[in-house]
Design a protein around this motif. Structure first.
Motif, PDB file in Angstrom:
ATOM      1  N   GLU A  67      42.356  24.630  28.928  1.00  0.00           N
ATOM      2  CA  GLU A  67      40.897  24.727  28.718  1.00  0.00           C
ATOM      3  C   GLU A  67      40.400  26.130  29.028  1.00  0.00           C
ATOM      4  O   GLU A  67      39.577  26.687  28.308  1.00  0.00           O
ATOM      5  CB  GLU A  67      40.168  23.768  29.654  1.00  0.00           C
ATOM      6  CG  GLU A  67      40.042  22.370  29.114  1.00  0.00           C
ATOM      7  CD  GLU A  67      39.482  21.440  30.182  1.00  0.00           C
ATOM      8  OE1 GLU A  67      39.818  20.255  30.118  1.00  0.00           O
ATOM      9  OE2 GLU A  67      38.738  21.916  31.060  1.00  0.00           O
ATOM     10  N   THR A  87      38.352  28.835  26.685  1.00  0.00           N
ATOM     11  CA  THR A  87      37.062  29.415  27.081  1.00  0.00           C
ATOM     12  C   THR A  87      37.156  30.922  27.130  1.00  0.00           C
ATOM     13  O   THR A  87      36.260  31.627  26.661  1.00  0.00           O
ATOM     14  CB  THR A  87      36.666  28.906  28.478  1.00  0.00           C
ATOM     15  OG1 THR A  87      36.788  27.521  28.517  1.00  0.00           O
ATOM     16  CG2 THR A  87      35.255  29.318  28.827  1.00  0.00           C
ATOM     17  N   GLU A 113      29.340  29.863  31.262  1.00  0.00           N
ATOM     18  CA  GLU A 113      29.994  30.874  30.440  1.00  0.00           C
ATOM     19  C   GLU A 113      29.130  32.102  30.233  1.00  0.00           C
ATOM     20  O   GLU A 113      29.343  32.862  29.298  1.00  0.00           O
ATOM     21  CB  GLU A 113      30.354  30.272  29.078  1.00  0.00           C
ATOM     22  CG  GLU A 113      31.361  29.151  29.217  1.00  0.00           C
ATOM     23  CD  GLU A 113      31.827  28.620  27.895  1.00  0.00           C
ATOM     24  OE1 GLU A 113      31.499  29.234  26.865  1.00  0.00           O
ATOM     25  OE2 GLU A 113      32.508  27.592  27.896  1.00  0.00           O
TER      26      GLU A 113
END
Lengths: 283, 272
Positions: free
Chosen positions: A246, A250, A22
């Motif tokens: 998901e 994120t 990330e």
């Protein structure tokens, strides 16, 4: 509740260049780089280099929205970016990016279009946002959205007044002071976060090699408050519904962090005032 | 025409009279948010196309035709590892070319073709949603052309075009992993921002946000997703995606029946 993704030894939150899944690459943002524009910004994200110029011109409002101004986007993929863009090769990608930009701004809250109105049904400000792709190093959408937000923050629109004389004919008067301008509020301008699905994980800010390995990506446009304004699946492959949920979470998480750091950088740059050292294209 | 004094020259720009009408205040009727409009689907109706399909859902009418595979000069495409199942290497895979067109009388205002950016965007969305389903590796150096024509826009036009395109590809005998089913959604504006499945044109016009999902029902994989507007937080979008996927699953048996009927028709028409 989130399920813990299956980890294999090589993909344990570690990518080829040492980043986590990330993490963004180092972003350099500089505004006010082109003097003939109402606002401009340059963003370097790794090897991706984007230049955005905003020009404010007076035009007629659209028939369906007589009290609002509007934005027009144009994206030019220069042949310097990659050899595939030679000739007309970059046109398709340019149209795709421009259409995505229209989509993410296509709602009432991103930009206050009513502030761009001069006189209803007759005059309004049209902001021509022109994006130039100077170098392509992966993750184009994110870099372009950051540059567009920075350029809109930097935009200064001159103040005009509409004077009506006795016969009823209208005249437009531009303010004498060149520093008397209106600024746009970019609080709700969204930024795009592209999440590429590689194997079982998804990564943010993919380089060119990572993009080549990924069959499908999800493009999410998030505002600083976590509101999603656009979602799009990109690529030749398909996505599992659970992965999509998901990836959206994120995207929202990463997007909020991106917004706070971008806002702080832009405010800091502005606080340096006219005496700041401009790096421009030679740095 | 220069020097033509006999014809009365009208204004250069024209607008429909509805633009100047007072707001009708015609709110769309309240309805069950998960209702799907009845669908009429027929495959194999165009004689000149390899595969074709016509889909009607409420007021939306879409006609789709598939032609190919046609040999295309690949240019410099190198080798590479061959895919599984005797497929061509990645560089030699076939291509899918999609075209989306709106008839000029399809919407409320007349739109002369070429429609510009919107049609290109929807054509790209069609391509991105159909590519996961088609076994392009079985058509090396070839090109499949899919063209969708929207005859009337009654809401969820992209979803209907996706479904019709998948039916047309199946009718053409193109090798596919699964059918692609499309479903449209729209979010009603405040107050009462609920997601409505399969919106009509009126609901779409007043919507705060819109979403189209494309699902491959048997594999349960999302082939396409396109949405924009003030949808709110991610939970709201996630709920919309779930609703859309459910709608796609419900639509699947209708499409299966349509293909079976088309195959029977073709079998009966073939000379013994």
């Amino acid at each position: 509740s989130h399920s813990i993704p299956v980890r294999s030894s090589e993909t344990e939150d570690l990518r080829v260049d040492g980043r986590g899944c990330e993490d963004y690459r180092c972003v350099e943002v500089e505004t006010d780089v082109v003097s003939n524009t109402s606002g401009s910004a340059r963003v370097k994200l790794g090897h991706t280099d984007i230049l955005v110029g905003v020009k404010a011109e007076m035009g007629t409002p659209k028939l369906e929205k007589p009290n609002e101004g509007y934005l027009e986007f144009f994206v030019d993929c220069s042949a310097n970016a990659t050899p595939e863009f030679e000739g007309r090769g970059g046109d398709d990608l340019g149209t795709e990016i421009a259409n995505t930009l229209y989509r993410i701004f296509n709602n009432k809250s991103s930009i206050d279009l009513k502030s761009l109105c001069i006189s209803p049904r007759e005059h309004c400000w049209v902001l021509y946002v022109d994006v130039l792709l100077l170098e392509c190093g992966g993750n184009l959408f994110d870099a372009i959205s950051i540059a567009v937000k920075a350029a809109l923050f930097n935009t200064r629109i001159p103040r005009v007044r509409v004077l009506e004389d006795e016969e009823g004919s209208k005249d437009i008067e531009l303010s004498d002071d060149p520093y008397d301008c209106i600024r746009l509020s970019v609080e709700n301008v969204p930024c795009i976060v592209t999440l590429c699905k590689i194997g079982y994980r998804h990564v943010v800010d993919a380089t060119l090699q990572e993009e080549a390995c990924s069959l499908a990506s999800l493009l999410v446009s998030v505002t600083s408050k976590g509101v999603v304004t656009c979602m799009r699946k990109v690529g030749k492959g398909s996505l599992d519904p659970e992965s999509i949920f998901e990836m959206m979470e994120t995207g929202k998480r990463v997007g909020k962090v991106l917004h706070t750091s971008l806002q702080s950088v832009l405010h800091k740059e502005e606080s340096l005032g006219p005496k700041r050292q401009k790096v421009g294209f030679l740095g | 025409m220069p020097g033509d004094h006999r014809r009365i020259r009208g204004p250069e720009e024209s607008q429909p009279p509805q633009l100047y009408a007072a707001d009708e205040g015609e709110a769309p009727a309240a309805r069950d948010p998960t209702r799907l409009r009845p669908v009429y689907a027929r495959a194999g109706l165009l004689s000149q196309a390899k595969g074709s399909a016509y889909l009607e859902a409420g007021g939306t009418k879409v006609l789709c035709a598939v032609s190919g595979p046609r040999q295309v000069e690949g240019g410099e495409r190198g080798g590479g590892p061959a895919g599984a199942g005797g497929e061509a290497p990645a560089a030699l895979r076939g291509r899918l070319l999609c075209d989306f067109r709106r008839a000029p009388f399809a919407g409320r205002r007349r739109r002369a073709p070429p429609g510009g950016g919107e049609e290109r965007e929807l054509a790209l969305a069609l391509q991105e949603a159909l590519e996961p389903a088609v076994r392009l590796g079985r058509y090396p150096r070839a090109q499949l052309e899919v063209s969708a024509l929207l005859l009337e826009d009654g809401g969820s036009a992209l979803a209907a075009a996706l479904t019709a395109a998948a039916l047309a590809l199946a009718d053409a005998g193109v090798e596919m992993y699964d059918l692609v089913v499309g479903c449209g959604l729209s979010r009603a504006p405040e107050p009462a921002p609920t997601w409505l499945l399969d919106p009509t044109r009126l609901e779409e016009e007043r919507a705060a946000a819109g979403l189209t999902v494309a699902l491959m029902p048997v594999l349960n994989q999302v082939a396409g997703l396109l949405g924009s507007g003030e949808g709110g937080p991610t939970e709201s979008w996630a709920e919309a995606v779930r609703l859309g996927l459910e709608g796609c699953q419900r639509l699947y048996p209708v499409l299966q029946q349509c293909l079976v009927r088309a195959a029977r028709r073709r079998g009966a028409a073939a000379p013994p």
